[in-house]
Design a protein around this motif. Structure first.
Motif, PDB file in Angstrom:
ATOM      1  N   VAL A   1      15.796  32.819  33.522  1.00 41.78           N
ATOM      2  CA  VAL A   1      16.779  34.063  33.718  1.00 41.78           C
ATOM      3  C   VAL A   1      17.023  34.408  34.858  1.00 41.78           C
ATOM      4  CG1 VAL A   1      17.091  36.420  32.771  1.00 41.78           C
ATOM      5  CG2 VAL A   1      16.246  34.571  31.103  1.00 41.78           C
TER       6      VAL A   1
ATOM      7  N   ILE B   1      27.477  35.298  36.008  1.00 42.49           N
ATOM      8  CA  ILE B   1      26.258  34.706  35.200  1.00 42.49           C
ATOM      9  C   ILE B   1      26.759  33.788  34.156  1.00 42.49           C
ATOM     10  CG2 ILE B   1      24.509  35.617  33.559  1.00 42.49           C
ATOM     11  CD1 ILE B   1      23.691  37.872  35.373  1.00 42.49           C
ATOM     12  N   LEU B   2      27.862  34.536  33.400  1.00 42.10           N
ATOM     13  CA  LEU B   2      28.566  33.783  32.410  1.00 42.10           C
ATOM     14  C   LEU B   2      28.931  32.489  32.958  1.00 42.10           C
ATOM     15  CD1 LEU B   2      30.180  36.600  30.622  1.00 42.10           C
ATOM     16  CD2 LEU B   2      28.207  35.170  29.451  1.00 42.10           C
TER      17      LEU B   2
ATOM     18  N   MET C   1      18.380  42.487  40.891  1.00 42.31           N
ATOM     19  CA  MET C   1      18.532  41.142  40.166  1.00 42.31           C
ATOM     20  C   MET C   1      17.804  40.164  41.432  1.00 42.31           C
ATOM     21  SD  MET C   1      22.352  40.706  38.780  1.00 42.31           S
ATOM     22  CE  MET C   1      22.753  41.461  37.267  1.00 42.31           C
TER      23      MET C   1
ATOM     24  N   ALA D   1      28.225  39.977  35.990  1.00 43.31           N
ATOM     25  CA  ALA D   1      28.236  39.388  34.598  1.00 43.31           C
ATOM     26  C   ALA D   1      29.049  38.176  34.440  1.00 43.31           C
ATOM     27  CB  ALA D   1      28.479  40.458  33.668  1.00 43.31           C
ATOM     28  N   MET D   2      30.295  38.171  35.173  1.00 41.15           N
ATOM     29  CA  MET D   2      31.155  37.068  35.315  1.00 41.15           C
ATOM     30  C   MET D   2      30.259  36.005  35.837  1.00 41.15           C
ATOM     31  SD  MET D   2      34.588  38.926  35.736  1.00 41.15           S
ATOM     32  CE  MET D   2      35.950  37.766  35.595  1.00 41.15           C
TER      33      MET D   2
ATOM     34  N   MET E   1      40.886  45.226  40.723  1.00 47.05           N
ATOM     35  CA  MET E   1      40.417  46.536  40.239  1.00 47.05           C
ATOM     36  C   MET E   1      40.784  47.585  41.578  1.00 47.05           C
ATOM     37  SD  MET E   1      39.352  47.253  37.277  1.00 47.05           S
ATOM     38  CE  MET E   1      37.895  47.169  36.174  1.00 47.05           C
TER      39      MET E   1
ATOM     40  N   ASP F   1      26.485  29.849  33.292  1.00 45.26           N
ATOM     41  CA  ASP F   1      26.084  29.525  31.964  1.00 45.26           C
ATOM     42  C   ASP F   1      27.161  28.457  31.403  1.00 45.26           C
ATOM     43  OD1 ASP F   1      25.038  29.531  29.454  1.00 45.26           O
ATOM     44  OD2 ASP F   1      25.307  31.556  28.935  1.00 45.26           O
TER      45      ASP F   1
ATOM     46  N   ALA G   1      31.353  50.513  37.983  1.00 40.75           N
ATOM     47  CA  ALA G   1      31.120  49.483  37.097  1.00 40.75           C
ATOM     48  C   ALA G   1      31.616  48.231  37.585  1.00 40.75           C
ATOM     49  CB  ALA G   1      32.087  49.838  35.628  1.00 40.75           C
TER      50      ALA G   1
ATOM     51  N   ALA H   1      28.848  45.586  38.153  1.00 45.43           N
ATOM     52  CA  ALA H   1      28.087  45.125  36.984  1.00 45.43           C
ATOM     53  C   ALA H   1      28.643  44.043  36.250  1.00 45.43           C
ATOM     54  CB  ALA H   1      27.954  46.382  35.876  1.00 45.43           C
ATOM     55  N   VAL H   2      30.244  44.241  36.285  1.00 44.21           N
ATOM     56  CA  VAL H   2      31.170  43.260  35.410  1.00 44.21           C
ATOM     57  C   VAL H   2      31.398  41.956  36.438  1.00 44.21           C
ATOM     58  CG1 VAL H   2      33.610  42.720  34.860  1.00 44.21           C
ATOM     59  CG2 VAL H   2      32.353  45.036  34.437  1.00 44.21           C
TER      60      VAL H   2
ATOM     61  N   PRO I   1      19.924  32.682  37.855  1.00 40.08           N
ATOM     62  CA  PRO I   1      21.373  33.188  38.337  1.00 40.08           C
ATOM     63  C   PRO I   1      21.293  34.754  38.994  1.00 40.08           C
ATOM     64  CG  PRO I   1      21.028  32.860  35.912  1.00 40.08           C
ATOM     65  CD  PRO I   1      19.849  32.146  36.708  1.00 40.08           C
ATOM     66  N   TYR I   2      20.090  35.437  38.345  1.00 38.25           N
ATOM     67  CA  TYR I   2      20.095  36.801  39.025  1.00 38.25           C
ATOM     68  C   TYR I   2      19.960  36.655  40.504  1.00 38.25           C
ATOM     69  CZ  TYR I   2      18.946  39.557  34.870  1.00 38.25           C
ATOM     70  OH  TYR I   2      19.110  40.138  33.374  1.00 38.25           O
TER      71      TYR I   2
ATOM     72  N   LEU J   1      22.169  47.205  41.647  1.00 38.74           N
ATOM     73  CA  LEU J   1      21.901  46.116  40.845  1.00 38.74           C
ATOM     74  C   LEU J   1      21.504  44.682  41.636  1.00 38.74           C
ATOM     75  CD1 LEU J   1      25.062  46.310  38.709  1.00 38.74           C
ATOM     76  CD2 LEU J   1      22.752  46.503  38.176  1.00 38.74           C
TER      77      LEU J   1
END
Lengths: 692, 692
Positions: free
Chosen positions: B656, B531-532, B620, B528-529, B589, B535, B521, B524-525, B659-660, B616
């Protein structure tokens, strides 16, 4: 210590009979409501007919597919026929067929009752929300009761007749084959119709969502039923059978070690079904008038009853163990917790949906990026939940004796799935009230009735997120125990071949690693193929809608009827055509890895498949739900409301999310189960014929 | 059998010196080109200044971060100071600092030369494509040579001075810390500027891409350099050091078993660097006038030279083994194959890019859905390639003796990374010619010059896809060997503590499984962080651009200069601010899993992290490249060309994908390496202090 087994066989049949009788009662109860509005009667009839068309086609193709698999099973499984007797192979084939047939019957009746309930729910909404809720909920509950009843009946009958848990895996594989068609095929169907209806109706022609001039509108309503009633039902039937079967495979390998493990599996399954019956019977919208609370509180009631009843049984039967009760309770509680965290990411009263709606104001790219990002983050709590429940169940049951630890994990899965009757009822409620809302509008039932239908529908959407999270969590634990079942099968084959047994699957071994890498890629490719399938199929339907508008005179003005059936045909035949390559890819990859790397590689393959499959399933289901609710939140007036730039962006997010949450995401569960069962069934072949 | 080791230390230093001398020659060669156009000189100066601002800030924050880590290392690693001598801890700290400093120096000089070359490439394009190609390529090659030279120098020096491969992991961790900042921080920087410039410039104001009135335009050009020169360089420095370090950790554990394993690692690294020097020196646009072919063929030349030279060395030195040569060759060949398959999914002369462009004609949702689907599918060949090369390398080296199989995998990674000097040169060429194209336009250099610059730029984009696939593949193999290094470290710690050794990590063990689920996981997290973060940071920059247009009189008309520096400040400080939580999340983690489940859980954690991280990262990077090229394909006239609905949809896909492909995707590599090294370094702590 298996003195109670015949008692539990008897009780299993009795409980299944109670469930069927109660389902019949609910069916008759729903049926006695009358449909008076002619327009509603007509459209509900079209939906029913459309759903039957799909089911008929699906079952016809499935029959061919199942015939091929039955032939393969007959020749090869559980042992190639040239290596021994043909009798177990015949039992396996019969069990396989029974698995498909029982699931098919449950799906068929479930669809029948759901398509009977939608119009009746719409009309009851003229009386009151309480009445309408009860019609919608009870219509859905028939599916819930049938699925769990058939599952219990089938598992008990197969084991009682053959006494061989390996045959049970054949039964489970039958259920999985059907689930693959029902869930993934239904998922492609529903999104094909949804996307095509939106693209032509809302975008090109500027007519409202449920406008009867749109040739795809009936297919869209049919889709809700085939996706969420038949599809979800088959998926959870599959999980439920797989959980029981893998627990029983492990339980049988533990027999003679002092605990009545097989009876315990049956006892807990029976009590789960009884708890669901009580939960369903008592579900009502209370004084607060909130249908979401009614659905959730009956889930909690079912959970509580299950915990109490199993505790009593554990205290009463000498061969039962409190540690195993603990494992099963942890599974159930984690399932409920996963449902609640899913809700956090997809409920519009929480911050995440609002953030995505706000990002939409900067354009669709930001809708997609933020939804994707939160979708990935949303997977974390569920992954941790599944990991911790597996760890906890294992550690709790380890002291009982060797092999009991993995049985603990299997019982956690059984525990999580114990309330599945209630979960399916909640889920099947969704498409019924969704259809009811459309029918109320098309039948012109007046504003207050539509408002009530809207409220019922919105409760359905909210609860759906919870049930989806739950079903993914349940699949997660089930497949871990399937991994245990696979190891049992491999060792049985190795012992028979006089080879040394497998002690585990070491990730430092390159054959295991090889399997892990490929196993992890399969769910990604599988979901990609389904998404592309929806895309291609929607293009076909769009072409058909254009054809109808161009050739049927008066259609645009509402003076002529569109040919709804053509759209249903396209959705149905295309769905099944697009699904088959994806399903075959998953199965062939499993076989390729197994014949290259042997059982070690398959152990890795299953692990990679489970882990990446769970991650992607959670990501897709949650981000899809998040986009859907963000769109609804904007439509309710946020960020400029309907027609704003934010709304356009949110609609694009929702369109992307549609195949994520209703096609690819939930089908991954089934893909994992299918692959796990193929592996267990072919274990002896991999032992005999692999390259490495 | 380690008689040759001091010879190879000497040769390592000599080869590094050759690389540095050659880099100096190329630097002077590029520098002697004159910049005559005043406008180009001015803007190139602004880009250079902006890049320096970012690098300065980044290094300042990194210094604080490194100080904290250095303090932790001093107290705890390789052993807590209360348990033994402080001397190894001081060595470890110094090695850690050396790792950060050497990578930082390479990055700083690389950026200097790249920002010196862009204007000169633009002006050379006035002469001919051949000249301009050479300036751009040689400017980029300085970075390639420095990175590999510093890596070889550092690894040889640390090992010669300490003789302890565990200290080498400290050096590698230093390189990783810097890579995390340079790659992920640079990735956030570049996409912040890109997205904000596009949103305000193209969308709101309707001015062209490189219009100097846009306050974000310099930040955008700076971003290319900090992302692709400094970021990619640091990333591959990190992979290169990690591959060598993990091979050496394993090699040391094999000493005395008849092979000269440590010398072999150094020999292959030396020959890789020499091959890259030859490849770089001979790179030229031939008679065909095609820069893409020039870049690719020098990669193939380098590959061929490496294979021949290592074969000669293997024949010559008695302590070398043909099996290990085979493993290393397989690694290299698979790297090249992964690059080629990546190209298939992202090249606009192939069907996939065209399909996504065609889907865009139905609206942006279909751009996203088809790109996502093909992105997932594109991961499969690379996953299979990595799996097969690991399996092949293992099986090839297994017969040499116990422990050599995992050394084979490590040498496959070393082989794949042997041509990294060439790869970085190709990659750094990209932003130089991209900048050159913008400068040619802003400097008004005439149509023919711009056409040449365009052609050079397009070659850069094509080759970039290949180098990205390659770098992900290399990271994949490297981290597998890091897993081997981790096990070596754990067993050293267990042996020291008198506990039984770990034989492997069984996926049926719940502590391993617990780690796998959470490890899977984390990428993925993490992505995501990031990408945000892009943003949020882009929103800040958009607000600043609005402020400038509203408060600076005459800016809109081109009569006043925008405050470029403000935008660069926002991009730089925001990037580093957004990056730190993501990096800390990954590290914390790891520590949480390690202190809960112990080394077993960390083994699982690393595996889950590697597998889901690779999946991933490939998804991406490839889907981002696919959307980028689909947009360019539509802009070249397909599906209605610029301004069509398909174009609007393709632009959304590209936004989109930005950032990927440039932030999250390539940063996952670094996240995996950081987590692997933290695990290896903290292995003894997990052994001593975990709960389970």
């Amino acid at each position: 210590m298996e003195e109670n087994l015949s008692l539990f066989y008897g009780l299993s049949f009795l409980t299944a009979a109670i469930a069927f009788a109660f389902a019949l009662y609910l069916y008759l109860w729903v049926k006695k409501e009358k449909v008076q509005n002619a327009r509603i009667d007509e459209i509900a009839g079209l939906i029913k007919e459309g759903a039957n068309t799909f089911i008929r086609r699906e079952y016809r193709i499935l029959a061919k597919f199942a015939a091929v698999f039955a032939a393969i099973i007959l020749i090869l499984l559980p042992e190639p026929i040239w290596q021994g007797s043909i009798v177990p192979n015949i039992s396996m084939v019969l069990a396989y067929i029974a698995g498909t047939v029982l699931s098919a019957i449950a799906g068929k009746i479930g669809i029948l009752v759901a398509t009977l309930s939608n119009g009746r729910t719409a009309e009851s909404a003229e009386k009151s929300l309480k009445d309408a809720f009860l019609v919608g909920f009870r219509g859905g509950a028939v599916m819930g009761l049938l699925v769990v009843g058939c599952s219990l009946l089938g598992v008990a009958a197969v084991l009682m007749l053959t006494g061989d848990t390996t045959i049970l895996l054949g039964f489970s594989f039958g259920a999985s084959s059907l689930a693959l068609f029902a869930k993934a095929g239904g998922g492609i169907f529903t999104k094909t119709a949804d996307v095509a209806a939106d693209l032509t109706g809302k975008v090109e022609l500027g007519i409202p969502e449920d406008d009867p001039r749109n040739p795809a509108v009936i297919a869209d309503n049919v889709g809700d039923n085939v996706g969420d009633v038949a599809g979800m039902g088959a998926d959870l039937f599959d999980s439920n059978v797989a959980a029981a079967a893998s627990a029983l495979v492990i339980a049988q390998s533990l027999s003679g070690q002092g605990l009545d493990t097989i009876s315990m599996v049956f006892c807990y399954s029976i009590l789960g079904l009884l708890s669901s019956v009580i939960g369903i019977a008592t579900a009502r919208v209370g004084g607060h008038g909130n249908p979401t609370r009614a659905l959730n509180s009956s889930t909690y009631v079912t959970t509580a009853i299950f915990l109490v009843l199993t505790a009593i049984a554990t205290a009463f039967f000498p061969g039962f163990s409190w540690r195993i009760w603990g494992a099963s309770s942890v599974g159930l509680l984690v399932g409920v917790i996963i449902g609640i965290t899913t809700d956090y990411f997809t409920d519009d009263t929480r911050p995440i949906v609002r953030k995505v709606a706000h990002a939409s104001a900067s354009g669709p790219a930001f809708t997609i990026l933020s939804g994707t990002a939160y979708g990935f983050i949303s997977a974390l709590p569920a992954m941790i939940g599944i990991a911790i429940s597996a760890l906890f169940a294992y550690k709790l049951c380890e002291p009982i004796g060797p092999g009991f630890a993995i049985f603990g994990i299997a019982m956690a899965a059984v525990g999580m799935l114990s309330i599945v009757g209630m979960i399916i009822s909640n889920d099947a409620y969704g498409p019924i009230v969704d259809n009811a809302r459309g029918l109320a509008e098309m039948g012109g039932l007046g504003e207050e009735t539509i408002r009530i239908a809207d409220e019922l529908d919105s409760a359905g959407n909210t609860v759906k997120a919870v049930t989806k999270g739950f079903s993914i969590g349940a699949a997660g634990l089930t497949v871990i125990s399937l991994l245990g079942a696979f190891m049992s099968e491999v060792n049985a084959a190795l012992a028979a071949a006089g080879k040394p047994l497998v002690e585990g699957f070491d990730i430092m071994s390159p054959t295991v690693f090889f399997g892990i890498m490929i196993g992890a890629a399969v769910p990604a490719v599988f979901s990609a193929m389904l998404i592309l399938g929806v895309d291609r199929n929607a293009q076909r339907m769009v072409a058909e809608i254009h054809r109808q508008f161009n050739t049927i005179a008066g259609l645009r003005e509402g003076k002529a009827q569109p040919e709804y059936g053509k759209c249903i045909d396209i959705a149905a035949s295309g769905a099944l055509r697009e699904l088959i390559p994806a399903g075959l890819m998953a199965i062939l990859m499993t076989l390729a890895v197994g014949f290259i790397g042997g059982p070690e590689s398959i152990g890795g393959f299953l692990l990679g498949n489970i882990v990446s499959g769970l991650l992607l399933a959670l990501f897709m289901s949650n981000s899809g739900g998040l986009w859907d609710n963000s769109k609804k939140y904007v439509e309710a007036g946020a960020e400029g409301g309907k027609g704003s730039e934010a709304h356009k962006a949110a609609v694009i997010g929702d369109t992307v999310g549609d195949p994520y949450k209703d096609t690819a995401g939930p089908s991954i569960n089934t893909q994992i189960t299918v692959v796990s069962l193929v592996s267990s069934l072919a274990a002896s072949l991999f032992v005999a014929f692999s390259i490495f």
